[in-house]
Scaffold this motif. Structure first.
Motif, PDB file in Angstrom:
ATOM      1  N   MET A   1       4.500  -3.574  -1.597  1.00  0.00           N
ATOM      2  CA  MET A   1       3.628  -3.507  -0.429  1.00  0.00           C
ATOM      3  C   MET A   1       4.405  -3.786   0.835  1.00  0.00           C
ATOM      4  SD  MET A   1       0.195  -5.401  -1.804  1.00  0.00           S
ATOM      5  CE  MET A   1      -0.619  -5.203  -0.242  1.00  0.00           C
ATOM      6  N   SER A   2       3.881  -3.359   2.002  1.00  0.00           N
ATOM      7  CA  SER A   2       4.553  -3.531   3.281  1.00  0.00           C
ATOM      8  C   SER A   2       4.705  -4.995   3.648  1.00  0.00           C
ATOM      9  CB  SER A   2       3.738  -2.811   4.369  1.00  0.00           C
ATOM     10  OG  SER A   2       4.232  -3.128   5.649  1.00  0.00           O
ATOM     11  N   GLN A   3       5.844  -5.289   4.335  1.00  0.00           N
ATOM     12  CA  GLN A   3       6.079  -6.644   4.810  1.00  0.00           C
ATOM     13  C   GLN A   3       5.629  -6.819   6.253  1.00  0.00           C
ATOM     14  OE1 GLN A   3       7.139  -9.160   2.761  1.00  0.00           O
ATOM     15  NE2 GLN A   3       6.790  -7.553   1.245  1.00  0.00           N
ATOM     16  N   VAL A   4       5.021  -5.781   6.849  1.00  0.00           N
ATOM     17  CA  VAL A   4       4.500  -5.891   8.204  1.00  0.00           C
ATOM     18  C   VAL A   4       3.393  -6.946   8.227  1.00  0.00           C
ATOM     19  CG1 VAL A   4       3.339  -4.669  10.078  1.00  0.00           C
ATOM     20  CG2 VAL A   4       5.056  -3.484   8.690  1.00  0.00           C
ATOM     21  N   LYS A   5       3.398  -7.785   9.240  1.00  0.00           N
ATOM     22  CA  LYS A   5       2.418  -8.860   9.330  1.00  0.00           C
ATOM     23  C   LYS A   5       1.353  -8.551  10.373  1.00  0.00           C
ATOM     24  CE  LYS A   5       4.718 -11.242   6.318  1.00  0.00           C
ATOM     25  NZ  LYS A   5       4.193 -11.387   4.933  1.00  0.00           N
ATOM     26  N   LEU A   6       0.188  -9.145  10.197  1.00  0.00           N
ATOM     27  CA  LEU A   6      -0.876  -9.029  11.186  1.00  0.00           C
ATOM     28  C   LEU A   6      -0.613 -10.005  12.327  1.00  0.00           C
ATOM     29  CD1 LEU A   6      -4.031  -8.818   8.880  1.00  0.00           C
ATOM     30  CD2 LEU A   6      -2.547  -6.980   9.688  1.00  0.00           C
ATOM     31  N   ASP A   7      -1.041  -9.617  13.522  1.00  0.00           N
ATOM     32  CA  ASP A   7      -0.869 -10.458  14.711  1.00  0.00           C
ATOM     33  C   ASP A   7      -2.211 -11.098  15.042  1.00  0.00           C
ATOM     34  OD1 ASP A   7       0.825  -9.963  17.898  1.00  0.00           O
ATOM     35  OD2 ASP A   7      -0.378 -11.641  17.161  1.00  0.00           O
ATOM     36  N   TYR A   8      -2.297 -12.408  14.860  1.00  0.00           N
ATOM     37  CA  TYR A   8      -3.549 -13.124  15.080  1.00  0.00           C
ATOM     38  C   TYR A   8      -3.764 -13.481  16.551  1.00  0.00           C
ATOM     39  CZ  TYR A   8      -3.823 -13.662  10.008  1.00  0.00           C
ATOM     40  OH  TYR A   8      -3.905 -13.420   8.668  1.00  0.00           O
ATOM     41  N   GLU A   9      -2.778 -13.204  17.412  1.00  0.00           N
ATOM     42  CA  GLU A   9      -2.865 -13.612  18.810  1.00  0.00           C
ATOM     43  C   GLU A   9      -3.390 -12.510  19.728  1.00  0.00           C
ATOM     44  OE1 GLU A   9      -2.289 -16.731  19.600  1.00  0.00           O
ATOM     45  OE2 GLU A   9      -1.792 -17.144  17.505  1.00  0.00           O
ATOM     46  N   GLU A  23      -2.732   3.004   6.714  1.00  0.00           N
ATOM     47  CA  GLU A  23      -2.678   4.412   7.113  1.00  0.00           C
ATOM     48  C   GLU A  23      -1.230   4.872   7.295  1.00  0.00           C
ATOM     49  OE1 GLU A  23      -4.713   5.193  10.737  1.00  0.00           O
ATOM     50  OE2 GLU A  23      -4.733   7.362  10.462  1.00  0.00           O
ATOM     51  N   LYS A  24      -0.399   4.026   7.905  1.00  0.00           N
ATOM     52  CA  LYS A  24       1.006   4.384   8.104  1.00  0.00           C
ATOM     53  C   LYS A  24       1.725   4.522   6.774  1.00  0.00           C
ATOM     54  CE  LYS A  24       5.116   3.074  10.742  1.00  0.00           C
ATOM     55  NZ  LYS A  24       5.701   2.106  11.707  1.00  0.00           N
ATOM     56  N   GLU A  25       1.398   3.654   5.816  1.00  0.00           N
ATOM     57  CA  GLU A  25       2.008   3.745   4.492  1.00  0.00           C
ATOM     58  C   GLU A  25       1.608   5.042   3.789  1.00  0.00           C
ATOM     59  OE1 GLU A  25       2.387  -1.003   3.320  1.00  0.00           O
ATOM     60  OE2 GLU A  25       0.710   0.192   2.550  1.00  0.00           O
ATOM     61  N   VAL A  26       0.366   5.461   4.006  1.00  0.00           N
ATOM     62  CA  VAL A  26      -0.106   6.700   3.387  1.00  0.00           C
ATOM     63  C   VAL A  26       0.575   7.908   4.015  1.00  0.00           C
ATOM     64  CG1 VAL A  26      -2.104   8.195   3.038  1.00  0.00           C
ATOM     65  CG2 VAL A  26      -2.330   5.729   2.691  1.00  0.00           C
ATOM     66  N   GLY A  29       4.080   8.456   3.074  1.00  0.00           N
ATOM     67  CA  GLY A  29       4.292   8.771   1.671  1.00  0.00           C
ATOM     68  C   GLY A  29       4.711   7.597   0.817  1.00  0.00           C
ATOM     69  N   THR A  30       4.770   6.382   1.415  1.00  0.00           N
ATOM     70  CA  THR A  30       5.163   5.204   0.631  1.00  0.00           C
ATOM     71  C   THR A  30       4.012   4.669  -0.208  1.00  0.00           C
ATOM     72  OG1 THR A  30       4.673   3.725   2.495  1.00  0.00           O
ATOM     73  CG2 THR A  30       6.927   4.555   2.314  1.00  0.00           C
ATOM     74  N   LEU A  31       2.783   5.047   0.134  1.00  0.00           N
ATOM     75  CA  LEU A  31       1.618   4.644  -0.649  1.00  0.00           C
ATOM     76  C   LEU A  31       0.918   5.890  -1.161  1.00  0.00           C
ATOM     77  CD1 LEU A  31      -0.306   2.451  -1.680  1.00  0.00           C
ATOM     78  CD2 LEU A  31      -1.515   2.571   0.503  1.00  0.00           C
ATOM     79  N   THR A  32       0.895   6.043  -2.469  1.00  0.00           N
ATOM     80  CA  THR A  32       0.251   7.203  -3.092  1.00  0.00           C
ATOM     81  C   THR A  32      -0.569   6.727  -4.289  1.00  0.00           C
ATOM     82  OG1 THR A  32       2.165   7.588  -4.528  1.00  0.00           O
ATOM     83  CG2 THR A  32       2.129   8.752  -2.410  1.00  0.00           C
ATOM     84  N   GLY A  33      -1.408   7.633  -4.800  1.00  0.00           N
ATOM     85  CA  GLY A  33      -2.193   7.289  -5.980  1.00  0.00           C
ATOM     86  C   GLY A  33      -3.177   6.168  -5.697  1.00  0.00           C
TER      87      GLY A  33
END
Length: 243
Positions: A1-9, A23-26, A29-33
């Motif tokens: 899974m992506s290591q991008v973090k959410l920004d709570y600020e 959506e970016k992962e889809v 092409g890094t997220l399929t199935g």
């Protein structure tokens, strides 16, 4: 899974941030199935189950994901040249074509819209914004936007030349889209508009009419775009279902 973090600020809701990450992962092409479980996303991003579900539901409504009863949620997205269901800005489409996007503000003003626009939006008065769109400095389309007056007056405070309206609405004005309906067709342009696109008034253009609604199903915008037909083509994959 992506290591991008959410920004709570920042002011962007967590479920919208998560939605964009998935959506970016889809699209990359890094997220399929089948996608990870709700628990996986909760643990990965330290968010509640409701936040995950809101993000997933937005992607399902946009046709990027599909829920299958008793099986889970799966990627449904196809690349841009195959699929017309994504609420994508013209800027993003041009970038995906490998070209440099551009825009020039033609005119803007509050006005009383046509009866057709009133019927489509329910607005008795609108703020009208018209822009010429470019790809690699070549004029490819004219976009006419009809907003509630209060939204239009806020938008025009920004430099709308080479700007992405969707990004201003979301990132600067805090307006979040929930759904949109789009109609593709063809038409002819007035002589002045045809001249801006460097085509003859007798040349048929591709039209795309889009109505965008917010979280409360309120109409945020009616957009009517006119695009050179030699610059766009659509390929749709079809299959026959048996049984």
């Amino acid at each position: 899974m992506s290591q991008v973090k959410l920004d709570y600020e920042i002011s962007i809701p967590l479920h919208v941030q998560l939605k964009k990450i998935i959506e970016k992962e889809v699209t990359s092409g890094t997220l399929t199935g089948q996608i990870p479980s709700e628990r996986d996303y909760m643990d990965q991003y330290n968010v509640s189950r409701s936040t995950v579900r809101e993000a997933i539901n937005l992607l399902v409504r946009e046709g990027i994901l599909e829920k299958r009863h008793g099986k889970g949620t799966f990627v449904l997205f196809k690349p841009i040249h195959d699929w017309l269901g994504n609420l994508t800005s013209t800027t993003d489409i041009i970038k995906q074509m490998g070209m440099k996007p551009g825009a020039k503000l033609i005119t803007h003003s509050p006005l009383i819209p046509s009866e057709y626009v009133q019927q489509k939006t329910g607005f008795s008065e609108v703020y009208f914004i018209k822009r010429l769109r470019y790809a690699d400095y070549e004029p490819i389309g004219i976009e006419c936007h009809y907003y509630p007056v209060e939204i239009g007056k806020e938008l025009i405070k920004y430099d709308l030349n080479d700007a992405t309206l969707y990004e201003i609405e979301q990132n600067e004005l805090g307006i979040w889209f929930a759904e949109a309906s789009q109609t593709i067709g063809s038409d002819f342009l007035p002589e002045e508009d045809a001249a801006d696109l460097l085509i003859s008034p007798e040349t048929s253009v591709l039209t795309a009419e889009r109505i965008i609604k917010g979280q409360n199903e309120d109409v945020i915008e009616l957009e009517k775009g006119f695009y050179r037909s030699d610059m766009f083509s659509f390929q749709i994959s079809l299959s026959r279902k048996f049984g």
